[in-house]
Design a protein around this motif. Structure first.
Motif, PDB file in Angstrom:
ATOM      1  N   GLN A  14       0.798  -1.239   0.000  1.00  4.38           N
ATOM      2  CA  GLN A  14       0.000   0.000   0.000  1.00  4.38           C
ATOM      3  C   GLN A  14       0.833   1.294   0.000  1.00  4.38           C
ATOM      4  O   GLN A  14       0.598   2.177  -0.820  1.00  4.38           O
ATOM      5  CB  GLN A  14      -0.980  -0.014   1.192  1.00  4.38           C
ATOM      6  CG  GLN A  14      -2.151   0.929   1.034  1.00  4.38           C
ATOM      7  CD  GLN A  14      -2.921   0.704  -0.278  1.00  4.38           C
ATOM      8  OE1 GLN A  14      -3.154  -0.431  -0.677  1.00  4.38           O
ATOM      9  NE2 GLN A  14      -3.265   1.785  -0.956  1.00  4.38           N
ATOM     10  N   PRO A  15       1.832   1.403   0.908  1.00  2.49           N
ATOM     11  CA  PRO A  15       2.591   2.670   0.929  1.00  2.49           C
ATOM     12  C   PRO A  15       3.236   2.994  -0.415  1.00  2.49           C
ATOM     13  O   PRO A  15       3.451   4.167  -0.730  1.00  2.49           O
ATOM     14  CB  PRO A  15       3.686   2.425   1.977  1.00  2.49           C
ATOM     15  CG  PRO A  15       3.221   1.262   2.779  1.00  2.49           C
ATOM     16  CD  PRO A  15       2.318   0.445   1.915  1.00  2.49           C
ATOM     17  N   PHE A  17       2.092   2.130  -3.503  1.00  2.00           N
ATOM     18  CA  PHE A  17       1.113   2.699  -4.443  1.00  2.00           C
ATOM     19  C   PHE A  17       1.000   4.190  -4.143  1.00  2.00           C
ATOM     20  O   PHE A  17       0.722   4.993  -5.020  1.00  2.00           O
ATOM     21  CB  PHE A  17      -0.243   2.002  -4.312  1.00  2.00           C
ATOM     22  CG  PHE A  17      -0.245   0.605  -4.893  1.00  2.00           C
ATOM     23  CD1 PHE A  17      -0.026   0.411  -6.250  1.00  2.00           C
ATOM     24  CD2 PHE A  17      -0.445  -0.510  -4.083  1.00  2.00           C
ATOM     25  CE1 PHE A  17      -0.005  -0.870  -6.785  1.00  2.00           C
ATOM     26  CE2 PHE A  17      -0.425  -1.786  -4.614  1.00  2.00           C
ATOM     27  CZ  PHE A  17      -0.207  -1.973  -5.966  1.00  2.00           C
ATOM     28  N   GLY A  18       1.232   4.558  -2.877  1.00  2.00           N
ATOM     29  CA  GLY A  18       1.278   5.973  -2.473  1.00  2.00           C
ATOM     30  C   GLY A  18       2.649   6.591  -2.689  1.00  2.00           C
ATOM     31  O   GLY A  18       2.929   7.682  -2.209  1.00  2.00           O
ATOM     32  N   ARG A  19       3.527   5.876  -3.381  1.00  2.00           N
ATOM     33  CA  ARG A  19       4.864   6.383  -3.752  1.00  2.00           C
ATOM     34  C   ARG A  19       5.746   6.749  -2.569  1.00  2.00           C
ATOM     35  O   ARG A  19       6.527   7.718  -2.622  1.00  2.00           O
ATOM     36  CB  ARG A  19       4.745   7.574  -4.708  1.00  2.00           C
ATOM     37  CG  ARG A  19       4.051   7.188  -6.000  1.00  2.00           C
ATOM     38  CD  ARG A  19       4.240   8.224  -7.076  1.00  2.00           C
ATOM     39  NE  ARG A  19       3.862   7.665  -8.381  1.00  2.00           N
ATOM     40  CZ  ARG A  19       4.073   8.243  -9.541  1.00  2.00           C
ATOM     41  NH1 ARG A  19       4.669   9.419  -9.591  1.00  2.00           N
ATOM     42  NH2 ARG A  19       3.723   7.675 -10.667  1.00  2.00           N
ATOM     43  N   HIS A  20       5.611   5.998  -1.487  1.00  3.00           N
ATOM     44  CA  HIS A  20       6.515   6.261  -0.360  1.00  3.00           C
ATOM     45  C   HIS A  20       7.924   5.800  -0.714  1.00  3.00           C
ATOM     46  O   HIS A  20       8.098   4.734  -1.292  1.00  3.00           O
ATOM     47  CB  HIS A  20       6.026   5.578   0.919  1.00  3.00           C
ATOM     48  CG  HIS A  20       6.622   6.216   2.136  1.00  3.00           C
ATOM     49  ND1 HIS A  20       7.940   6.017   2.488  1.00  3.00           N
ATOM     50  CD2 HIS A  20       6.117   7.100   3.019  1.00  3.00           C
ATOM     51  CE1 HIS A  20       8.215   6.756   3.552  1.00  3.00           C
ATOM     52  NE2 HIS A  20       7.123   7.422   3.900  1.00  3.00           N
ATOM     53  N   TRP A  69       9.025   5.518 -10.663  1.00  3.28           N
ATOM     54  CA  TRP A  69       7.698   4.880 -10.610  1.00  3.28           C
ATOM     55  C   TRP A  69       7.269   4.379 -11.973  1.00  3.28           C
ATOM     56  O   TRP A  69       6.118   4.021 -12.176  1.00  3.28           O
ATOM     57  CB  TRP A  69       6.687   5.880 -10.017  1.00  3.28           C
ATOM     58  CG  TRP A  69       7.238   6.464  -8.748  1.00  3.28           C
ATOM     59  CD1 TRP A  69       7.864   7.668  -8.604  1.00  3.28           C
ATOM     60  CD2 TRP A  69       7.313   5.826  -7.467  1.00  3.28           C
ATOM     61  NE1 TRP A  69       8.320   7.826  -7.309  1.00  3.28           N
ATOM     62  CE2 TRP A  69       7.980   6.710  -6.582  1.00  3.28           C
ATOM     63  CE3 TRP A  69       6.871   4.592  -6.967  1.00  3.28           C
ATOM     64  CZ2 TRP A  69       8.228   6.409  -5.247  1.00  3.28           C
ATOM     65  CZ3 TRP A  69       7.107   4.290  -5.640  1.00  3.28           C
ATOM     66  CH2 TRP A  69       7.786   5.189  -4.791  1.00  3.28           C
ATOM     67  N   ASN A 382       4.073  12.387  -0.533  1.00  7.19           N
ATOM     68  CA  ASN A 382       4.361  10.948  -0.458  1.00  7.19           C
ATOM     69  C   ASN A 382       5.194  10.589   0.758  1.00  7.19           C
ATOM     70  O   ASN A 382       5.451   9.421   1.025  1.00  7.19           O
ATOM     71  CB  ASN A 382       5.138  10.490  -1.700  1.00  7.19           C
ATOM     72  CG  ASN A 382       4.460  10.908  -2.979  1.00  7.19           C
ATOM     73  OD1 ASN A 382       3.244  10.935  -3.041  1.00  7.19           O
ATOM     74  ND2 ASN A 382       5.233  11.264  -3.982  1.00  7.19           N
ATOM     75  N   CYS A 383       5.693  11.590   1.466  1.00  5.00           N
ATOM     76  CA  CYS A 383       6.580  11.315   2.602  1.00  5.00           C
ATOM     77  C   CYS A 383       6.432  12.440   3.620  1.00  5.00           C
ATOM     78  O   CYS A 383       7.281  13.323   3.728  1.00  5.00           O
ATOM     79  CB  CYS A 383       8.034  11.192   2.125  1.00  5.00           C
ATOM     80  SG  CYS A 383       9.180  10.689   3.421  1.00  5.00           S
TER      81      CYS A 383
END
Ligand code: SAH
Length: 397
Positions: A14-15, A17-20, A69, A382-383
């Motif tokens: 999950q993180p 897909f959130g580009r963490h 990404w 993203n962070c």
């Protein structure tokens, strides 16, 4: 040769897909191929879905740092050049910080610019580079070349953060990466004020660029006021206030070399209303209270008090103590400037600490401004862990 692949445990994607940018070792199921530390890897979910392209380092708690990404875009020099150009675009084309040969600003702010582990500051014609990732440090010659092409500095100097070698398994020393050694009396200009920045010995990478706009906000209120700049370092807030017409400015810091810089800065700007006191701020403020001294503006800009959760209770006690003293030192309707660069204490918690101290001292406190760092220190959505500096201006009745 195929790029090695890092496959996550089920339910850990999950993180990303959130580009963490950070993949901790605990989230990883297996590594296919044999990446060496610093090598490029492809990050996949447990079902094989592509998530990111990153750089690997099994010395670090962050096993993979993600940068790309797009599946078929390798993390090569062209990739990093485009990221750096975009970071420069923010500072030059949007924020207009490239004001001349003496300009100073943060060029690249690590995660905030999609470059986890790389911080670059510009100080006049020199750049300082800080690597907090082994993989990026391994590519330091490539970064030097890109920075030379895009910014044409006279020299590029590497600064290392204490403890980072151990965290990343990184052998890195301060020193010139390329070009001409920076002079020890290097001068930058910020909003018309000149500051001496010692790139080789100074704190942080030489100067606290993140407070630029907060200094302006405080200076707006400083004409005709008596100012105490506590934790002054090279005099940032104090000099701005003196220039804005403060009747007196006292800078306090524990570090002799910081105060020497501050004094040199006062001279360089032809400002004579400043005084400098070396000492521990906690003890000194208590002394001022005992002497029944008061101030119209009090700036508190302490260093980071907590690096981890375990240190948080002590840090909160530290902020409380400072504010208890501040409430006693501020003249009626005095302005309190509270800065906090401890990321683990968020804005609302800080406001609570300030508010409580006011109530305990039976003083009415109005929050005038809630501020953060200047925009060359952005935070990536993203962070959000990159958010750290708070600056609160309040009026104490
Ligand atoms: N306000 C400054 C930045 C402050 S950085 C600016 O605008 O540039 C924090 C400073 O606090 C450092 O210069 C450090 O030397 C000083 N410091 C840390 N602990 C201290 C203490 N207990 N008493 C006095 N100064 C301290």
């Amino acid at each position: 040769m195929a790029t090695p692949t890092v496959i996550l445990k089920p339910k850990h994607a999950q993180p990303f897909f959130g580009r963490h940018p950070w993949v901790f070792a605990g989230a990883v199921d297996k590594v296919e191929g044999k990446p060496a530390n610093g090598d490029e890897v492809i990050l996949k979910a447990s079902n094989g879905t592509f998530l990111a392209r990153g750089l690997y380092n099994d010395n670090s708690k962050i096993l993979v740092r993600n940068y790309g990404w797009v599946e078929d875009q390798p993390l090569d020099a062209a990739f990093f050049r485009a990221k750096i150009a975009r970071a420069i675009g923010l500072r030059h084309d949007v924020l207009h910080l490239n004001t001349g040969p003496k300009a100073a600003y943060r060029v690249i702010s690590s995660e905030a610019d999609g470059l986890s582990g790389l911080t670059v500051d510009r100080y006049a014609e020199w750049l300082t580079v800080q690597f907090t990732s082994l993989a990026l440090a391994n590519r330091k010659e490539m970064f030097a070349e890109i920075l030379r092409e895009l910014l044409q500095p006279q020299g590029i100097y590497v600064r290392t953060e204490k403890g980072i070698g151990k965290l990343e398994g990184l052998e890195l020393h301060d020193g010139l990466l390329w070009g001409v050694q920076p002079p020890t009396d290097l001068m930058i200009e910020e909003n018309g004020l000149r500051f001496r920045v010692d790139l080789t010995e100074g704190q942080k990478t030489g100067y606290y660029l993140d407070q630029r706009d907060n200094r302006v906000a405080v200076a707006k209120m400083a004409a005709g006021k008596r100012v105490l700049d506590a934790f002054s370092y090279s005099g940032g807030f104090g000099l701005y206030c003196a220039k804005a017409g403060a009747t007196s400015v006292e800078c306090v810091d524990a570090s002799e070399s910081a105060l020497k810089l501050a004094e040199a800065n006062a001279v360089a700007n032809g400002l004579s209303t400043l005084e400098f006191t070396q000492g521990d701020v906690f003890a000194y403020l208590a002394q001022l209270v005992a002497d029944k001294k008061t101030f119209d503006i009090l700036v508190l800009d302490p260093p980071k008090f907590a690096r981890n959760r375990a240190a948080l209770p002590d840090a909160i006690r530290g902020y409380k103590r400072l504010h208890q003293l501040a409430m006693k030192l501020l003249a009626p309707d005095g302005i309190l400037v509270t800065c906090c660069c401890t990321g683990l204490i968020v804005m609302d918690e800080l406001i609570e600490i300030i508010g409580q101290s006011a109530v305990e001292s039976k003083r009415d406190l109005q929050i005038l401004e809630r501020r953060g760092p200047a925009a060359d220190h952005p935070v990536s959505a993203n962070c959000l862990e990159g958010s750290y500096l708070k600056c609160i201006l309040s009026r104490v009745g």
